[in-house]
Design an enzyme around this catalytic site. Structure first.
Site, PDB file in Angstrom:
ATOM      1  N   ARG A  59       0.848  -1.219   0.000  1.00  0.00           N
ATOM      2  CA  ARG A  59       0.000   0.000   0.000  1.00  0.00           C
ATOM      3  C   ARG A  59       0.872   1.253   0.000  1.00  0.00           C
ATOM      4  NH1 ARG A  59      -1.827   2.446   4.324  1.00  0.00           N
ATOM      5  NH2 ARG A  59      -1.966   0.604   5.636  1.00  0.00           N
ATOM      6  N   TYR A 112     -15.970  15.195 -15.269  1.00  0.00           N
ATOM      7  CA  TYR A 112     -16.465  13.828 -15.156  1.00  0.00           C
ATOM      8  C   TYR A 112     -17.421  13.779 -13.954  1.00  0.00           C
ATOM      9  CZ  TYR A 112     -16.532   8.836 -14.276  1.00  0.00           C
ATOM     10  OH  TYR A 112     -16.935   7.543 -14.045  1.00  0.00           O
ATOM     11  N   ASP A 184      -7.284  17.481 -14.689  1.00  0.00           N
ATOM     12  CA  ASP A 184      -7.620  16.117 -15.116  1.00  0.00           C
ATOM     13  C   ASP A 184      -7.229  16.033 -16.598  1.00  0.00           C
ATOM     14  OD1 ASP A 184      -8.820  13.811 -16.081  1.00  0.00           O
ATOM     15  OD2 ASP A 184     -10.636  14.034 -14.876  1.00  0.00           O
ATOM     16  N   LYS A 209      -8.228   4.840 -19.209  1.00  0.00           N
ATOM     17  CA  LYS A 209      -8.507   5.338 -20.549  1.00  0.00           C
ATOM     18  C   LYS A 209      -7.265   5.236 -21.455  1.00  0.00           C
ATOM     19  CE  LYS A 209     -12.478   6.158 -18.667  1.00  0.00           C
ATOM     20  NZ  LYS A 209     -12.332   6.440 -17.287  1.00  0.00           N
TER      21      LYS A 209
HETATM   22  C1  LIG Z   1     -12.224  12.566 -17.428  1.00  0.00           C
HETATM   23  C2  LIG Z   1     -12.335  11.481 -16.399  1.00  0.00           C
HETATM   24  N1  LIG Z   1     -11.785  11.677 -15.185  1.00  0.00           N
HETATM   25  C3  LIG Z   1     -11.860  10.728 -14.218  1.00  0.00           C
HETATM   26  C4  LIG Z   1     -12.509   9.529 -14.439  1.00  0.00           C
HETATM   27  C5  LIG Z   1     -12.595   8.503 -13.333  1.00  0.00           C
HETATM   28  O1  LIG Z   1     -11.751   7.427 -13.599  1.00  0.00           O
HETATM   29  P1  LIG Z   1     -11.982   5.910 -13.138  1.00  0.00           P
HETATM   30  O2  LIG Z   1     -13.212   5.413 -13.814  1.00  0.00           O
HETATM   31  O3  LIG Z   1     -10.728   5.231 -13.584  1.00  0.00           O
HETATM   32  O4  LIG Z   1     -12.142   5.921 -11.660  1.00  0.00           O
HETATM   33  C6  LIG Z   1     -13.097   9.282 -15.688  1.00  0.00           C
HETATM   34  C7  LIG Z   1     -13.799   8.011 -15.952  1.00  0.00           C
HETATM   35  O5  LIG Z   1     -14.538   7.889 -16.910  1.00  0.00           O
HETATM   36  C8  LIG Z   1     -13.002  10.292 -16.694  1.00  0.00           C
HETATM   37  O6  LIG Z   1     -13.551  10.127 -17.902  1.00  0.00           O
END
Ligand SMILES: Cc1ncc(COP(=O)(O)O)c(C=O)c1O
Length: 394
Positions: A59, A112, A184, A209
């Site tokens: 961890r 998101y 992000d 992604k």
């Molecule tokens: C732009 C964006 N940020 C964060 C996330 C969250 O990621 P995770 O699904 O890996 O937890 C996503 C998921 O679709 C996303 O599209």
């Protein structure tokens, strides 16, 4: 920590995270262990005191995960990487690391969905205030900053509206008020956009992604610009248990090697798909940063190395027509997520952004008829033929 090796980006994708393996392995081995044995008590004590680089417990750190953290930190041109179990693990760790009761954050409205939901539910419960707005509007950012504002949180391009924020200009404003700037970078990956070079302090990804790219893993990572910031974020991630598993890290290390060639191909396809959609009589509008019609086409040219593989569009006939399209595609999968080798189509208002209030969705321009398309690396003729037959059913 991450050293900027003097190699081109594609070479770093292959070699950036690699150390010299004593057994000569060409790939980073999977250290599938929860704990690490110490030579003796003194050695254990040194590890705990931070006087030795030895590993203690997965961890806290693990060689396979460390290789990935080093790799992405180099690609983002940052100080150090902090891998997490998911993209949301990265978001939660960042919020936890920097915010406390009485603080306020300013954030992009069309982020998101869950990144906003956890702020407006759990963090609100702990006394953190938030303002969600269109961060493309720099004056709106300026006007929203209050004496207790601590963080500017940006997502660019936005999910799913494909609006851009000028990271450099927004960071300059934020730094005049001593805010920490978080970006992000999931939609771009460091291949297309490097927020730390543009002034941000912390960048993160859902590696689920583009970085992993094969729709077979959920993972996240944070990269800080400085050691000081790293020392704030790392303990938050470790103590909250948002850590990654070594096998997950191995999978992402494997996927990352082809990042640039996957994105090049997906982006080439996306440009053709966006052109096709824009000319189609049944399409009301298309948002893709590679189209001249995109309101921030110039900013995209300046800030991003390429327009990426994400498109949003709306059909004439709104949601009803969009449903017919989404129910009739055969090659594209009707699925959330993005950035994989396969083409995906989804409906944000009923899927990824369904937990936002209808009012907040509309304010963020996430209309009920908006369709999000993640273009894969299939033959583009097949992707377009698939859309064509489905559009013909409307
Ligand atoms: C732009 C964006 N940020 C964060 C996330 C969250 O990621 P995770 O699904 O890996 O937890 C996503 C998921 O679709 C996303 O599209």
């Amino acid at each position: 920590m991450a050293k900027n090796e003097n190699l081109g980006f594609d070479s770093l994708l292959i070699h950036g995270g690699m150390g010299v393996d004593p057994m000569g392995s060409a790939t980073v081995p999977i250290y599938q262990t929860s704990t690490f044995a110490f030579e003796n008590v003194d050695e254990g004590a040194k590890c705990f005191a931070g006087e030795s680089n030895g590993f203690i417990y997965t961890r806290i750190g693990n060689p396979t995960i460390s290789a990935l953290e080093k790799q992405v930190a180099i690609l983002e041109n940052g100080y150090g990487g902090i891998a997490t179990a998911s993209g949301m693990g990265a978001v939660s760790s960042i919020y936890m690391a920097f915010l406390q009761s009485g603080d306020h954050i300013v954030s992009t409205d069309a982020v998101y969905g869950p990144s906003r939901v956890i702020m407006e539910t759990y963090f609100k419960r702990f006394g953190v205030e938030s303002t969600y707005l269109n961060t493309a509007d720099l004056n709106a950012i300026k006007a929203a900053i209050k004496p207790n504002t601590k963080m500017l949180y940006l997502e660019t391009p936005t999910n799913p509206t494909m609006a851009l924020t000028d990271i450099k200009a927004a960071s300059e404003i934020a730094h005049q008020h001593n805010l920490v700037v978080v970006v992000d970078n999931t939609f771009c990956s460091p291949y297309l956009q490097r927020p730390l070079d543009l002034g941000a302090d912390v960048v993160f990804h859902s590696m689920t992604k583009f970085l992993n790219g094969h729709a077979d893993i959920v993972a996240g990572i944070i990269v800080t610009k400085t050691q000081e910031l790293y020392k704030i974020v790392r303990p938050a991630m470790v103590n909250m248990g948002c850590n990654m598993d070594p096998h997950q890290a191995y999978m992402v290390l494997r996927g990352i090697k082809t990042l640039s060639i996957r994105i090049d191909r997906a982006q080439e396809n996306a440009m053709k798909v966006a052109d096709y959609l824009e000319k189609h009589p049944k399409v009301e509008w298309v948002k893709y940063p590679g189209l001249k019609s995109h309101p921030q086409y110039e900013l995209a040219q300046k800030q991003m190395k390429g327009p990426g593989a994400m498109i949003s569009f709306e059909l004439k006939g709104g949601l009803k027509a969009g449903k017919v399209l989404m129910d009739n595609v055969k090659l594209a999968l009707l699925a959330v997520s993005l950035g994989g080798v396969e083409t995906l189509i989804q409906h944000p208002a009923s899927m990824t952004h369904s937990k936002m209030t209808p009012d907040a969705r509309l304010k963020a321009n996430i209309t009920d008829g908006l369709v999000r398309f993640s273009v894969g690396i299939e033959n583009v003729e097949d992707i377009i033929a698939d859309l064509d037959q489905a559009l013909a059913k409307i």
